[in-house]
Design an enzyme around this catalytic site. Structure first.
Site, PDB file in Angstrom:
ATOM      1  N   LYS A   1      34.277  50.185  51.812  1.00 24.22           N
ATOM      2  CA  LYS A   1      35.402  49.982  51.117  1.00 24.22           C
ATOM      3  C   LYS A   1      35.028  50.371  49.693  1.00 24.22           C
ATOM      4  O   LYS A   1      35.644  50.587  48.746  1.00 24.22           O
ATOM      5  CB  LYS A   1      35.728  48.516  51.178  1.00 24.22           C
ATOM      6  CG  LYS A   1      34.789  47.505  50.900  1.00 24.22           C
ATOM      7  CD  LYS A   1      35.175  46.918  49.442  1.00 24.22           C
ATOM      8  CE  LYS A   1      34.131  45.967  49.094  1.00 24.22           C
ATOM      9  NZ  LYS A   1      32.712  45.982  49.458  1.00 24.22           N
TER      10      LYS A   1
ATOM     11  N   LYS B   1      27.101  50.888  59.410  1.00 29.50           N
ATOM     12  CA  LYS B   1      27.975  49.791  58.592  1.00 29.50           C
ATOM     13  C   LYS B   1      28.195  48.389  59.170  1.00 29.50           C
ATOM     14  O   LYS B   1      28.798  48.483  60.343  1.00 29.50           O
ATOM     15  CB  LYS B   1      29.305  50.535  58.548  1.00 29.50           C
ATOM     16  CG  LYS B   1      30.333  49.542  57.856  1.00 29.50           C
ATOM     17  CD  LYS B   1      30.166  49.320  56.432  1.00 29.50           C
ATOM     18  CE  LYS B   1      31.184  48.611  55.863  1.00 29.50           C
ATOM     19  NZ  LYS B   1      30.818  48.185  54.321  1.00 29.50           N
TER      20      LYS B   1
ATOM     21  N   LYS C   1      27.601  50.222  46.758  1.00 30.01           N
ATOM     22  CA  LYS C   1      28.107  49.790  45.585  1.00 30.01           C
ATOM     23  C   LYS C   1      27.404  50.570  44.375  1.00 30.01           C
ATOM     24  O   LYS C   1      28.163  51.027  43.275  1.00 30.01           O
ATOM     25  CB  LYS C   1      27.804  48.306  45.465  1.00 30.01           C
ATOM     26  CG  LYS C   1      28.681  47.285  46.278  1.00 30.01           C
ATOM     27  CD  LYS C   1      28.302  45.768  45.963  1.00 30.01           C
ATOM     28  CE  LYS C   1      29.305  45.064  46.838  1.00 30.01           C
ATOM     29  NZ  LYS C   1      29.269  45.381  48.191  1.00 30.01           N
TER      30      LYS C   1
ATOM     31  N   GLY D   1      33.524  41.724  51.349  1.00 22.11           N
ATOM     32  CA  GLY D   1      33.994  40.773  52.345  1.00 22.11           C
ATOM     33  C   GLY D   1      33.443  39.664  52.115  1.00 22.11           C
ATOM     34  O   GLY D   1      34.123  38.504  52.456  1.00 22.11           O
ATOM     35  N   ASN D   2      32.046  39.381  51.596  1.00 23.48           N
ATOM     36  CA  ASN D   2      31.666  38.052  51.327  1.00 23.48           C
ATOM     37  C   ASN D   2      32.182  37.269  50.214  1.00 23.48           C
ATOM     38  O   ASN D   2      31.913  36.214  50.182  1.00 23.48           O
ATOM     39  CB  ASN D   2      30.340  38.274  51.069  1.00 23.48           C
ATOM     40  CG  ASN D   2      29.332  38.821  52.492  1.00 23.48           C
ATOM     41  OD1 ASN D   2      29.636  38.728  53.472  1.00 23.48           O
ATOM     42  ND2 ASN D   2      28.209  39.673  52.185  1.00 23.48           N
TER      43      ASN D   2
END
Length: 303
Positions: free
Chosen positions: A207, A122, A265, A9-10
């Protein structure tokens, strides 16, 4: 080579930037240049985050008092449609004519008994200062987390993705050399009810974990998580911080990383790269090709 790419998103909306359509389109256009560079040489599948966008939609929905706010699964679908539209359009403009591209709203099953539902963690939506955070708590009653000193964000449940309901449709498209944009925002989280029907739940799945599941089920050769930091760092935020350029799944998973940001991640990368011959990479969007080639970012593979 088949490559699944997860856009953070960033990477699509920088911290502190206004969440306007113009800003998002500009950032997506930049992302499309990096993605098109990969797509010219590899078969790519694109997933993306939606944390800032779904949070903004939730704020907008809560501000309209004549109708009850829409649940997060519907807001997630709205945000994924918006971002997917921008990504598909800008990729179409960046790639050669007649390139086949499709965007698919993706429902991903989660476990209704996942402990995440009782432990929201989240982050979604905009960043609030201390005074704004106090107001948000009072008005909406949302749980917040302090990501940095004096910087707060709303947190929601993030159950683990279990099954991609449309995986066969995605595989069919990929096998026909279609660039597929799917599993956006971690997929739209759904459960099976007592009648075995699908229904949405109040959550936002991570995600990166969803994209890792996608990469696994598509038997991808590589899985890239592209964000706004150049690598995974040991001792992040301290004077001893140091980038990790190459690692094995075992060595990297033995270290500790922030649960709300780099942790998922690393977890997704290590799970994917645990099979010999697969490569996972984490780094900046603009370094996508160099990460895939092992020259930048953090590259994880079995020795």
């Amino acid at each position: 080579m088949r490559v699944v790419v997860a856009l953070g998103g960033n990477a699509l909306l920088k911290r502190g930037e206004p969440m306007t359509a113009e800003v998002q389109r500009t950032n997506v256009r930049k992302a499309a240049v990096a993605l098109a560079d990969l797509a010219r040489h590899h078969d790519i599948v694109v997933a993306h985050g939606n944390g800032p966008q779904v949070g903004l939609l939730a704020l907008q929905a809560a501000a309209y008092t004549d109708v009850a706010p829409y649940p997060l699964d519907i807001l997630g679908a709205e945000s994924v449609g918006m971002i997917g539209y921008l990504v598909e359009q800008e990729l179409t403009n960046a790639l050669p004519p007649n390139t086949k591209i499709a965007t698919l709203l993706t429902q991903i099953e989660v476990d209704g008994n996942d402990p995440a539902f009782s432990r929201p963690e989240k982050p979604i939506g905009p960043v609030y200062d201390d005074a704004e955070a106090a107001g948000v708590r009072k008005i909406h009653g949302w749980p917040l987390v302090e990501e940095a000193k004096g910087k707060w964000r709303r947190v929601v449940p993030s159950p683990l993705p279990r099954r991609i309901t449309q995986i066969e449709a995605i595989r069919l498209l990929v096998d026909q050399s279609v660039v597929v944009v799917c599993a956006g925002g971690g997929g739209i989280p759904v459960i099976r009810n007592i009648d075995d029907d699908l229904e949405g739940v109040e959550a936002v799945s991570d995600k990166d974990r969803a994209a890792g599941l996608l990469a696994e089920q598509l038997t991808a050769d590589a899985f890239l998580m592209l964000t706004d930091v150049d690598a995974v760092y040991a001792n992040w935020g301290t004077q001893q911080q140091k980038p990790i350029r190459h690692s094995t799944p075992g060595d990297l998973s033995a270290q500790s990383f922030a649960a709300g940001s780099m942790g998922p991640k690393v977890e997704a990368a290590c799970a994917f790269a645990s099979v010999k011959g697969r490569t996972a990479g984490i780094g900046r969007l603009e370094d996508a090709r160099e990460i895939l080639e092992g020259r930048k970012g953090t590259v994880i593979r079995q020795i």
